[in-house]
Motif scaffolding. Sequence first.
Motif, PDB file in Angstrom:
ATOM      1  N   LEU A  27    -134.648   4.337  10.552  1.00  0.00           N
ATOM      2  CA  LEU A  27    -134.561   5.687  10.010  1.00  0.00           C
ATOM      3  C   LEU A  27    -134.323   6.694  11.132  1.00  0.00           C
ATOM      4  CD1 LEU A  27    -134.727   7.608   7.614  1.00  0.00           C
ATOM      5  CD2 LEU A  27    -137.212   7.636   7.919  1.00  0.00           C
ATOM      6  N   SER A  28    -134.902   6.452  12.279  1.00  0.00           N
ATOM      7  CA  SER A  28    -134.702   7.329  13.429  1.00  0.00           C
ATOM      8  C   SER A  28    -133.233   7.352  13.850  1.00  0.00           C
ATOM      9  CB  SER A  28    -135.591   6.867  14.586  1.00  0.00           C
ATOM     10  OG  SER A  28    -135.419   7.693  15.696  1.00  0.00           O
ATOM     11  N   ASP A  29    -132.590   6.175  13.852  1.00  0.00           N
ATOM     12  CA  ASP A  29    -131.155   6.109  14.166  1.00  0.00           C
ATOM     13  C   ASP A  29    -130.348   6.917  13.155  1.00  0.00           C
ATOM     14  OD1 ASP A  29    -131.745   4.321  16.219  1.00  0.00           O
ATOM     15  OD2 ASP A  29    -131.101   2.551  15.085  1.00  0.00           O
ATOM     16  N   LEU A  30    -130.717   6.797  11.883  1.00  0.00           N
ATOM     17  CA  LEU A  30    -130.003   7.508  10.828  1.00  0.00           C
ATOM     18  C   LEU A  30    -130.188   9.017  10.972  1.00  0.00           C
ATOM     19  CD1 LEU A  30    -128.265   7.140   8.287  1.00  0.00           C
ATOM     20  CD2 LEU A  30    -130.387   7.054   6.971  1.00  0.00           C
ATOM     21  N   ALA A  31    -131.406   9.449  11.293  1.00  0.00           N
ATOM     22  CA  ALA A  31    -131.670  10.878  11.498  1.00  0.00           C
ATOM     23  C   ALA A  31    -130.876  11.409  12.688  1.00  0.00           C
ATOM     24  CB  ALA A  31    -133.163  11.122  11.695  1.00  0.00           C
ATOM     25  N   ASP A  32    -130.795  10.627  13.763  1.00  0.00           N
ATOM     26  CA  ASP A  32    -130.009  11.039  14.929  1.00  0.00           C
ATOM     27  C   ASP A  32    -128.537  11.175  14.569  1.00  0.00           C
ATOM     28  OD1 ASP A  32    -132.288  11.079  16.471  1.00  0.00           O
ATOM     29  OD2 ASP A  32    -131.905   9.120  17.418  1.00  0.00           O
ATOM     30  N   LEU A  33    -128.017  10.243  13.781  1.00  0.00           N
ATOM     31  CA  LEU A  33    -126.627  10.304  13.328  1.00  0.00           C
ATOM     32  C   LEU A  33    -126.386  11.579  12.520  1.00  0.00           C
ATOM     33  CD1 LEU A  33    -123.931   8.647  13.161  1.00  0.00           C
ATOM     34  CD2 LEU A  33    -124.800   7.784  10.972  1.00  0.00           C
ATOM     35  N   ALA A  34    -127.332  11.916  11.661  1.00  0.00           N
ATOM     36  CA  ALA A  34    -127.220  13.128  10.851  1.00  0.00           C
ATOM     37  C   ALA A  34    -127.257  14.381  11.726  1.00  0.00           C
ATOM     38  CB  ALA A  34    -128.337  13.177   9.809  1.00  0.00           C
ATOM     39  N   ARG A  35    -128.142  14.393  12.704  1.00  0.00           N
ATOM     40  CA  ARG A  35    -128.244  15.561  13.590  1.00  0.00           C
ATOM     41  C   ARG A  35    -126.959  15.774  14.392  1.00  0.00           C
ATOM     42  NH1 ARG A  35    -133.688  13.377  14.203  1.00  0.00           N
ATOM     43  NH2 ARG A  35    -135.057  14.721  12.983  1.00  0.00           N
ATOM     44  N   GLU A  36    -126.298  14.690  14.762  1.00  0.00           N
ATOM     45  CA  GLU A  36    -125.028  14.798  15.486  1.00  0.00           C
ATOM     46  C   GLU A  36    -123.945  15.461  14.638  1.00  0.00           C
ATOM     47  OE1 GLU A  36    -123.964  10.869  16.786  1.00  0.00           O
ATOM     48  OE2 GLU A  36    -125.797  10.665  17.979  1.00  0.00           O
ATOM     49  N   ALA A  37    -124.067  15.359  13.314  1.00  0.00           N
ATOM     50  CA  ALA A  37    -123.074  15.947  12.415  1.00  0.00           C
ATOM     51  C   ALA A  37    -123.201  17.462  12.321  1.00  0.00           C
ATOM     52  CB  ALA A  37    -123.201  15.335  11.022  1.00  0.00           C
ATOM     53  N   SER A  38    -124.307  18.012  12.795  1.00  0.00           N
ATOM     54  CA  SER A  38    -124.524  19.449  12.716  1.00  0.00           C
ATOM     55  C   SER A  38    -125.138  19.969  14.004  1.00  0.00           C
ATOM     56  CB  SER A  38    -125.451  19.783  11.543  1.00  0.00           C
ATOM     57  OG  SER A  38    -125.678  21.173  11.497  1.00  0.00           O
ATOM     58  N   PRO A  39    -124.304  20.389  14.948  1.00  0.00           N
ATOM     59  CA  PRO A  39    -124.831  20.867  16.229  1.00  0.00           C
ATOM     60  C   PRO A  39    -125.685  22.134  16.105  1.00  0.00           C
ATOM     61  CG  PRO A  39    -122.444  21.177  16.088  1.00  0.00           C
ATOM     62  CD  PRO A  39    -122.851  20.416  14.881  1.00  0.00           C
ATOM     63  N   ASP A  40    -125.543  22.866  15.002  1.00  0.00           N
ATOM     64  CA  ASP A  40    -126.302  24.103  14.821  1.00  0.00           C
ATOM     65  C   ASP A  40    -127.644  23.877  14.131  1.00  0.00           C
ATOM     66  OD1 ASP A  40    -124.236  25.516  15.981  1.00  0.00           O
ATOM     67  OD2 ASP A  40    -123.244  25.876  14.059  1.00  0.00           O
ATOM     68  N   GLU A  41    -128.057  22.611  13.988  1.00  0.00           N
ATOM     69  CA  GLU A  41    -129.313  22.258  13.347  1.00  0.00           C
ATOM     70  C   GLU A  41    -129.396  22.712  11.891  1.00  0.00           C
ATOM     71  OE1 GLU A  41    -132.836  23.057  15.592  1.00  0.00           O
ATOM     72  OE2 GLU A  41    -132.091  22.032  17.361  1.00  0.00           O
ATOM     73  N   ASP A  42    -128.235  22.755  11.234  1.00  0.00           N
ATOM     74  CA  ASP A  42    -128.208  23.056   9.803  1.00  0.00           C
ATOM     75  C   ASP A  42    -128.672  21.838   9.015  1.00  0.00           C
ATOM     76  OD1 ASP A  42    -127.163  25.702   9.968  1.00  0.00           O
ATOM     77  OD2 ASP A  42    -125.175  24.863  10.367  1.00  0.00           O
ATOM     78  N   THR A  43    -128.814  22.014   7.728  1.00  0.00           N
ATOM     79  CA  THR A  43    -129.198  20.922   6.847  1.00  0.00           C
ATOM     80  C   THR A  43    -128.086  19.887   6.776  1.00  0.00           C
ATOM     81  OG1 THR A  43    -130.588  22.367   5.509  1.00  0.00           O
ATOM     82  CG2 THR A  43    -129.811  20.348   4.460  1.00  0.00           C
ATOM     83  N   VAL A  44    -128.469  18.633   6.924  1.00  0.00           N
ATOM     84  CA  VAL A  44    -127.531  17.527   6.762  1.00  0.00           C
ATOM     85  C   VAL A  44    -128.129  16.562   5.758  1.00  0.00           C
ATOM     86  CG1 VAL A  44    -126.302  15.623   7.880  1.00  0.00           C
ATOM     87  CG2 VAL A  44    -126.703  17.743   9.134  1.00  0.00           C
ATOM     88  N   LEU A  45    -127.299  16.141   4.808  1.00  0.00           N
ATOM     89  CA  LEU A  45    -127.710  15.155   3.825  1.00  0.00           C
ATOM     90  C   LEU A  45    -126.958  13.860   4.083  1.00  0.00           C
ATOM     91  CD1 LEU A  45    -127.508  17.323   0.577  1.00  0.00           C
ATOM     92  CD2 LEU A  45    -129.521  16.874   1.988  1.00  0.00           C
ATOM     93  N   VAL A  46    -127.673  12.765   4.100  1.00  0.00           N
ATOM     94  CA  VAL A  46    -127.053  11.448   4.143  1.00  0.00           C
ATOM     95  C   VAL A  46    -127.190  10.901   2.726  1.00  0.00           C
ATOM     96  CG1 VAL A  46    -127.046   9.147   5.161  1.00  0.00           C
ATOM     97  CG2 VAL A  46    -127.790  11.117   6.534  1.00  0.00           C
ATOM     98  N   LEU A  47    -126.070  10.626   2.102  1.00  0.00           N
ATOM     99  CA  LEU A  47    -126.058  10.100   0.743  1.00  0.00           C
ATOM    100  C   LEU A  47    -125.588   8.651   0.804  1.00  0.00           C
ATOM    101  CD1 LEU A  47    -124.337  13.146  -0.996  1.00  0.00           C
ATOM    102  CD2 LEU A  47    -126.781  12.701  -0.765  1.00  0.00           C
ATOM    103  N   GLY A  56    -129.745   6.721  -2.397  1.00  0.00           N
ATOM    104  CA  GLY A  56    -130.745   7.351  -1.550  1.00  0.00           C
ATOM    105  C   GLY A  56    -130.221   8.649  -0.972  1.00  0.00           C
ATOM    106  N   VAL A  57    -131.131   9.569  -0.767  1.00  0.00           N
ATOM    107  CA  VAL A  57    -130.825  10.852  -0.136  1.00  0.00           C
ATOM    108  C   VAL A  57    -131.765  10.997   1.050  1.00  0.00           C
ATOM    109  CG1 VAL A  57    -130.796  13.361  -0.408  1.00  0.00           C
ATOM    110  CG2 VAL A  57    -130.214  11.900  -2.362  1.00  0.00           C
ATOM    111  N   VAL A  58    -131.190  11.237   2.215  1.00  0.00           N
ATOM    112  CA  VAL A  58    -131.985  11.543   3.399  1.00  0.00           C
ATOM    113  C   VAL A  58    -131.592  12.942   3.824  1.00  0.00           C
ATOM    114  CG1 VAL A  58    -132.538  10.919   5.769  1.00  0.00           C
ATOM    115  CG2 VAL A  58    -132.014   9.133   4.103  1.00  0.00           C
ATOM    116  N   ARG A  59    -132.574  13.808   3.929  1.00  0.00           N
ATOM    117  CA  ARG A  59    -132.317  15.194   4.321  1.00  0.00           C
ATOM    118  C   ARG A  59    -132.899  15.420   5.708  1.00  0.00           C
ATOM    119  NH1 ARG A  59    -133.465  20.713   0.953  1.00  0.00           N
ATOM    120  NH2 ARG A  59    -133.101  22.147   2.665  1.00  0.00           N
ATOM    121  N   VAL A  60    -132.047  15.927   6.583  1.00  0.00           N
ATOM    122  CA  VAL A  60    -132.473  16.235   7.940  1.00  0.00           C
ATOM    123  C   VAL A  60    -132.238  17.723   8.170  1.00  0.00           C
ATOM    124  CG1 VAL A  60    -132.109  15.754  10.385  1.00  0.00           C
ATOM    125  CG2 VAL A  60    -131.896  13.904   8.709  1.00  0.00           C
ATOM    126  N   ASP A  61    -133.306  18.443   8.467  1.00  0.00           N
ATOM    127  CA  ASP A  61    -133.243  19.872   8.776  1.00  0.00           C
ATOM    128  C   ASP A  61    -133.649  20.049  10.230  1.00  0.00           C
ATOM    129  OD1 ASP A  61    -132.618  21.112   6.149  1.00  0.00           O
ATOM    130  OD2 ASP A  61    -134.521  20.196   5.567  1.00  0.00           O
TER     131      ASP A  61
END
Length: 180
Positions: A27-47, A56-61
Amino acid sequence: MYFAALLARTEDGWEASDTELDDVETLSDLADLAREASPDEDTVLVLIEQEDAWFGVVRVDGEEDPRIYVSDAAAAARSSYGEILLTDELLGRDPGDDGDDLEALDLDGTEDGESDDEDGADGGTASAGSGDAVPHGPVGDPEVLDDLGVSEKELRSMSGDAVGEIAEALGASEVLETVR
């Protein structure tokens, strides 16, 4: 057949990208991947969706812990991608439970196929941290998309093309279709 996409909320709306999960092991790898998609620390959803079996929905803020919702934990547990999402915390287990299986076994003489009425109905050691402890049905945070316009009730009622339904509700269906 799996489909996984990242939806990143930006000032200009949602941006979508398909994502390859082959290198994601935790899950940590997935969260890191999501954070890379938004350099401004906006909300990222992994669907993530496996045909009609589960989604599944993973939300990273930003740097906050990911919030997770899985529509059917038992179905997801049979999937390598689902196993990434089904953390001990999400399933309500203590992180060390898997190592306690031998202690939790009920060796009362019924292990040769004899039935034991006390343990038979509820699965006996299902809460011991084994694979049997994965519930059928949804787990996680059903309010993960509330502030984005998808209520708990709507999320729980989704099936089939749930990823498409979520994108539609977010106003991101067009950008999602570009990566499908």
